[in-house]
Design a protein around this motif. Structure first.
Motif, PDB file in Angstrom:
ATOM      1  N   PHE A  83      29.104 -73.772  50.276  1.00  0.00           N
ATOM      2  CA  PHE A  83      29.234 -74.229  51.663  1.00  0.00           C
ATOM      3  C   PHE A  83      28.074 -75.098  52.136  1.00  0.00           C
ATOM      4  N   GLY A  84      27.040 -75.218  51.315  1.00  0.00           N
ATOM      5  CA  GLY A  84      25.947 -76.135  51.624  1.00  0.00           C
ATOM      6  C   GLY A  84      24.801 -75.598  52.450  1.00  0.00           C
ATOM      7  N   LYS A  85      24.981 -74.415  53.058  1.00  0.00           N
ATOM      8  CA  LYS A  85      23.933 -73.901  53.940  1.00  0.00           C
ATOM      9  C   LYS A  85      24.226 -72.445  54.288  1.00  0.00           C
ATOM     10  N   VAL A  86      23.219 -71.813  54.911  1.00  0.00           N
ATOM     11  CA  VAL A  86      23.375 -70.464  55.448  1.00  0.00           C
ATOM     12  C   VAL A  86      22.873 -70.491  56.888  1.00  0.00           C
ATOM     13  N   MET A 123      18.100 -58.696  50.525  1.00  0.00           N
ATOM     14  CA  MET A 123      19.143 -59.586  51.027  1.00  0.00           C
ATOM     15  C   MET A 123      18.624 -60.421  52.199  1.00  0.00           C
ATOM     16  N   VAL A 124      17.985 -59.764  53.146  1.00  0.00           N
ATOM     17  CA  VAL A 124      17.442 -60.472  54.309  1.00  0.00           C
ATOM     18  C   VAL A 124      16.383 -61.474  53.859  1.00  0.00           C
ATOM     19  N   GLN A 125      15.552 -61.078  52.924  1.00  0.00           N
ATOM     20  CA  GLN A 125      14.507 -61.976  52.414  1.00  0.00           C
ATOM     21  C   GLN A 125      15.114 -63.225  51.778  1.00  0.00           C
ATOM     22  N   ALA A 126      16.146 -63.045  50.954  1.00  0.00           N
ATOM     23  CA  ALA A 126      16.785 -64.187  50.289  1.00  0.00           C
ATOM     24  C   ALA A 126      17.433 -65.118  51.309  1.00  0.00           C
ATOM     25  N   ALA A 127      18.144 -64.548  52.282  1.00  0.00           N
ATOM     26  CA  ALA A 127      18.785 -65.371  53.310  1.00  0.00           C
ATOM     27  C   ALA A 127      17.741 -66.095  54.149  1.00  0.00           C
ATOM     28  N   ALA A 128      16.656 -65.401  54.496  1.00  0.00           N
ATOM     29  CA  ALA A 128      15.611 -66.016  55.317  1.00  0.00           C
ATOM     30  C   ALA A 128      14.949 -67.169  54.584  1.00  0.00           C
ATOM     31  N   ILE A 174       9.394 -61.097  64.251  1.00  0.00           N
ATOM     32  CA  ILE A 174       8.052 -61.645  64.428  1.00  0.00           C
ATOM     33  C   ILE A 174       7.722 -62.620  63.294  1.00  0.00           C
ATOM     34  N   ALA A 175       8.027 -62.206  62.067  1.00  0.00           N
ATOM     35  CA  ALA A 175       7.679 -63.020  60.901  1.00  0.00           C
ATOM     36  C   ALA A 175       8.433 -64.342  60.861  1.00  0.00           C
ATOM     37  N   LEU A 176       9.674 -64.347  61.383  1.00  0.00           N
ATOM     38  CA  LEU A 176      10.542 -65.519  61.225  1.00  0.00           C
ATOM     39  C   LEU A 176      10.746 -66.321  62.503  1.00  0.00           C
ATOM     40  N   GLY A 177      10.218 -65.829  63.605  1.00  0.00           N
ATOM     41  CA  GLY A 177      10.415 -66.536  64.869  1.00  0.00           C
ATOM     42  C   GLY A 177       9.909 -67.969  64.841  1.00  0.00           C
ATOM     43  N   ARG A 178       8.786 -68.190  64.164  1.00  0.00           N
ATOM     44  CA  ARG A 178       8.218 -69.547  64.107  1.00  0.00           C
ATOM     45  C   ARG A 178       9.135 -70.516  63.370  1.00  0.00           C
ATOM     46  N   HIS A 179      10.091 -69.978  62.611  1.00  0.00           N
ATOM     47  CA  HIS A 179      11.051 -70.814  61.891  1.00  0.00           C
ATOM     48  C   HIS A 179      12.380 -70.945  62.643  1.00  0.00           C
ATOM     49  N   GLY A 180      12.422 -70.423  63.853  1.00  0.00           N
ATOM     50  CA  GLY A 180      13.648 -70.493  64.633  1.00  0.00           C
ATOM     51  C   GLY A 180      14.731 -69.541  64.162  1.00  0.00           C
TER      52      GLY A 180
END
Length: 255
Positions: A83-86, A123-128, A174-180
């Motif tokens: 699908f090209g993206k997540v 799973m969350v780590q891979a998707a993130a 918190i860890a991923l907020g800076r990445h939107g």
């Protein structure tokens, strides 16, 4: 109907039945292409993909045991290749083999931890990582449980995993907020799925549990689809690190 996930790609683990399947179908109904992970139920996974496609969306089923960290990277890669993206990741896969505390088999405890908590982490780590590489943010939703907040006599191995999922979403927010990337959890009450069908086979027990719910009934998998779609959508664009009880009011009914 407003299609809240138009053009998005959604990944859902443990989606051949139950809450995962309802979330996958709900996402497709709102315009998303959907990749599902499943462990053993090939027929259920194929049927879910057919239903996604019948809604005019692309569907993909990828088999794998979430307790193996390699399953996470394989699932995200397969979905991205297709699908090209997540855009959205829903961590739903989980088990709850009911058992008493004092003689809990080590393997039952460890298997529950590996599937429910370790599997979710990787799973969350891979998707993130995929979302970060894409550079346009995303949404992660974990299916935790009311069991993150209350105890269960035959769930001493299960409730810590659901509390862990709730905590994981708070920390990754918190860890991923800076990445939107927004990270939230839903906390279902008692939902009628395969995970508890043996425990609720006694109609008297089911009736007793339903009577404790202010809305007067136990939940159905589809009751989670709307809340998950909401958290995945831009309607929740400023919601992260949050948890949403979906329990018919059971948690607040203490008297």
């Amino acid at each position: 109907m407003t299609r809240l996930l138009e053009g998005k790609t959604v990944l859902v683990t443990g989606a051949s039945a139950g809450i995962g399947r309802a979330a996958a179908i709900g996402a497709a109904r709102h315009g998303a292409d959907v990749a599902i992970n499943f462990s053993r139920d090939t027929a259920g996974a194929e049927a879910a993909v057919k239903e996604i496609e019948a809604l005019g969306q692309r569907g993909l089923a990828v088999q794998g045991d979430v307790s193996d960290p390699e399953t996470a990277t394989a699932f995200v890669k397969a979905a991205t290749d297709a699908f090209g993206k997540v855009d959205v990741f829903v961590n739903n896969a989980g088990i709850c083999p009911f058992h008493a505390f004092l003689d809990m088999p080590v393997e039952t405890f460890e298997r529950t931890m590996r599937v429910n908590l370790h599997g979710a982490y990787f799973m969350v780590q891979a998707a993130a990582n995929q979302m970060v590489n894409q550079g346009h943010g995303g949404a992660i939703i974990a299916v935790s449980s009311i069991s993150a907040l209350v105890g269960g006599e035959y769930q001493t191995h299960y409730t810590p995993t659901k509390a862990g999922l709730h905590s994981l979403m708070q920390s990754t927010a918190i860890a991923l907020g800076r990445h939107g990337i927004r990270c939230n959890s839903v906390l279902p009450g008692t939902i009628l799925t395969d995970i508890n069908k043996d425990d609720l086979a006694d109609q008297e027990k089911r009736d007793r549990m339903a009577a404790r719910v202010p809305l007067g009934r136990l939940g159905e998998p589809d009751d989670l689809a709307g809340p998950i779609v909401f958290l995945a959508s831009d309607l929740a664009k400023y919601v992260t690190g949050a948890s949403l009880l979906v329990d018919g009011g059971a948690y607040v009914n203490l008297q």
